[in-house]
Design an enzyme around this catalytic site. Sequence first.
Site, PDB file in Angstrom:
ATOM      1  N   TYR A  68       0.822  -1.221   0.000  1.00  0.00           N
ATOM      2  CA  TYR A  68       0.000   0.000   0.000  1.00  0.00           C
ATOM      3  C   TYR A  68       0.849   1.261   0.000  1.00  0.00           C
ATOM      4  O   TYR A  68       0.489   2.257  -0.637  1.00  0.00           O
ATOM      5  CB  TYR A  68      -1.019  -0.009   1.146  1.00  0.00           C
ATOM      6  CG  TYR A  68      -2.276  -0.737   0.722  1.00  0.00           C
ATOM      7  CD1 TYR A  68      -3.206  -0.116  -0.112  1.00  0.00           C
ATOM      8  CD2 TYR A  68      -2.490  -2.051   1.078  1.00  0.00           C
ATOM      9  CE1 TYR A  68      -4.330  -0.790  -0.556  1.00  0.00           C
ATOM     10  CE2 TYR A  68      -3.614  -2.737   0.635  1.00  0.00           C
ATOM     11  CZ  TYR A  68      -4.527  -2.097  -0.179  1.00  0.00           C
ATOM     12  OH  TYR A  68      -5.630  -2.763  -0.627  1.00  0.00           O
ATOM     13  N   GLN A 102     -16.177   3.911  -7.984  1.00  0.00           N
ATOM     14  CA  GLN A 102     -15.575   2.663  -7.512  1.00  0.00           C
ATOM     15  C   GLN A 102     -14.069   2.839  -7.358  1.00  0.00           C
ATOM     16  O   GLN A 102     -13.373   1.926  -6.954  1.00  0.00           O
ATOM     17  CB  GLN A 102     -15.840   1.550  -8.523  1.00  0.00           C
ATOM     18  CG  GLN A 102     -17.314   1.282  -8.760  1.00  0.00           C
ATOM     19  CD  GLN A 102     -17.531   0.399  -9.977  1.00  0.00           C
ATOM     20  OE1 GLN A 102     -17.550  -0.818  -9.892  1.00  0.00           O
ATOM     21  NE2 GLN A 102     -17.685   1.027 -11.127  1.00  0.00           N
ATOM     22  N   ASP A 105      -8.641   6.239  -5.735  1.00  0.00           N
ATOM     23  CA  ASP A 105      -7.444   7.079  -5.872  1.00  0.00           C
ATOM     24  C   ASP A 105      -7.628   8.536  -5.465  1.00  0.00           C
ATOM     25  O   ASP A 105      -6.687   9.316  -5.529  1.00  0.00           O
ATOM     26  CB  ASP A 105      -6.931   7.007  -7.316  1.00  0.00           C
ATOM     27  CG  ASP A 105      -8.052   7.224  -8.324  1.00  0.00           C
ATOM     28  OD1 ASP A 105      -8.858   8.163  -8.134  1.00  0.00           O
ATOM     29  OD2 ASP A 105      -8.127   6.456  -9.292  1.00  0.00           O
ATOM     30  N   HIS A 120     -15.709   1.971  -2.763  1.00  0.00           N
ATOM     31  CA  HIS A 120     -14.612   1.057  -2.420  1.00  0.00           C
ATOM     32  C   HIS A 120     -13.563   1.723  -1.525  1.00  0.00           C
ATOM     33  O   HIS A 120     -12.451   1.224  -1.399  1.00  0.00           O
ATOM     34  CB  HIS A 120     -13.964   0.497  -3.703  1.00  0.00           C
ATOM     35  CG  HIS A 120     -14.899  -0.377  -4.490  1.00  0.00           C
ATOM     36  ND1 HIS A 120     -14.691  -0.714  -5.799  1.00  0.00           N
ATOM     37  CD2 HIS A 120     -16.051  -0.987  -4.137  1.00  0.00           C
ATOM     38  CE1 HIS A 120     -15.686  -1.491  -6.231  1.00  0.00           C
ATOM     39  NE2 HIS A 120     -16.532  -1.661  -5.240  1.00  0.00           N
ATOM     40  N   CYS A 128      -7.513   3.326  12.335  1.00  0.00           N
ATOM     41  CA  CYS A 128      -7.078   2.316  13.302  1.00  0.00           C
ATOM     42  C   CYS A 128      -8.133   1.211  13.362  1.00  0.00           C
ATOM     43  O   CYS A 128      -9.317   1.494  13.550  1.00  0.00           O
ATOM     44  CB  CYS A 128      -6.925   2.982  14.668  1.00  0.00           C
ATOM     45  SG  CYS A 128      -6.723   1.806  16.025  1.00  0.00           S
ATOM     46  N   CYS A 152      -4.325   4.251  20.841  1.00  0.00           N
ATOM     47  CA  CYS A 152      -4.619   2.973  21.495  1.00  0.00           C
ATOM     48  C   CYS A 152      -3.605   1.891  21.142  1.00  0.00           C
ATOM     49  O   CYS A 152      -3.692   0.773  21.655  1.00  0.00           O
ATOM     50  CB  CYS A 152      -6.032   2.508  21.135  1.00  0.00           C
ATOM     51  SG  CYS A 152      -6.163   1.805  19.477  1.00  0.00           S
TER      52      CYS A 152
HETATM   53 ZN   LIG Z   1      -6.596   3.311  17.813  1.00  0.00          ZN
END
Ligand SMILES: [Zn+2]
Length: 256
Positions: A68, A102, A105, A120, A128, A152
């Site tokens: 990614y 869809q 980008d 999407h 998170c 967290c």
């Molecule tokens: Zn978190």
Amino acid sequence: MTAPVPEEFLRRFARAERVVAFTGAGVSAESGVPTFRGAEGIWKKFKPEELATMSAFLRSPELVWEWYSHRKRIIAEIEPNPGHHALARFEHLFPHFALITQNIDNLHRRSGSRTVYELHGNIERNYCVKCGAPFSNAVVLRASGVPRCDRCGGTVRPDVVWFGESLPEEQWDLSLRAAQSAEVFLSIGTSGVVYPAASLPLQAKRSGAYLVEINPEPTPLTDVADLFLQGRSGEILPALLEGVERIRSAESRGME
Ligand SMILES: [Zn+2]
């Protein structure tokens, strides 16, 4: 070669009050967004179906994040094309206009579109998995390895819909409602085979919309469409924009 848009359709389009545009990979491809399928370097060894899943993310978050980060960096360098810019202008031309995409980008928002339903997700957003806190690309791309939530400690993931995940409910509901009330529905650069998104043009048509398909090549939708405009969206959408503006300004001068 792109054929001229029929004048009869332009008149209908210029009068419409409720317009929906539905975009797919073809619109992004004209900007040079790669499909990340069978392409470059080490990623040749993987299929998107093997990386864009929750189980891959749980098994090897480092690998999924490496992929990614690579995609995010490539997409950040890509610019919207004249088709994106024309769609952003449509938003100001019609009393009710919705853009359903869809594509992940973010090129529609970057070109100025504001009402965008993203079926999407959006690769320029992240969250998170534990507490849902959002994180910008600037933050996650600074992290080495897997980005962690500073509130967290949970793992951060890209805000995109992975294989096996359902579409974001609110975005889907808004899209469906827009499709069902559209007078003109433009299906642009989408192969029309990825469901449930691909059902939107059919829903629109069933609810009475005039269905227009814009694509370089015919698709399964072509037979159902009321009008097929064959060619690149980066040429046809600016031609639609020009047509509407020309007809409206002629009408306002009382020449029609
Ligand atoms: Zn978190």
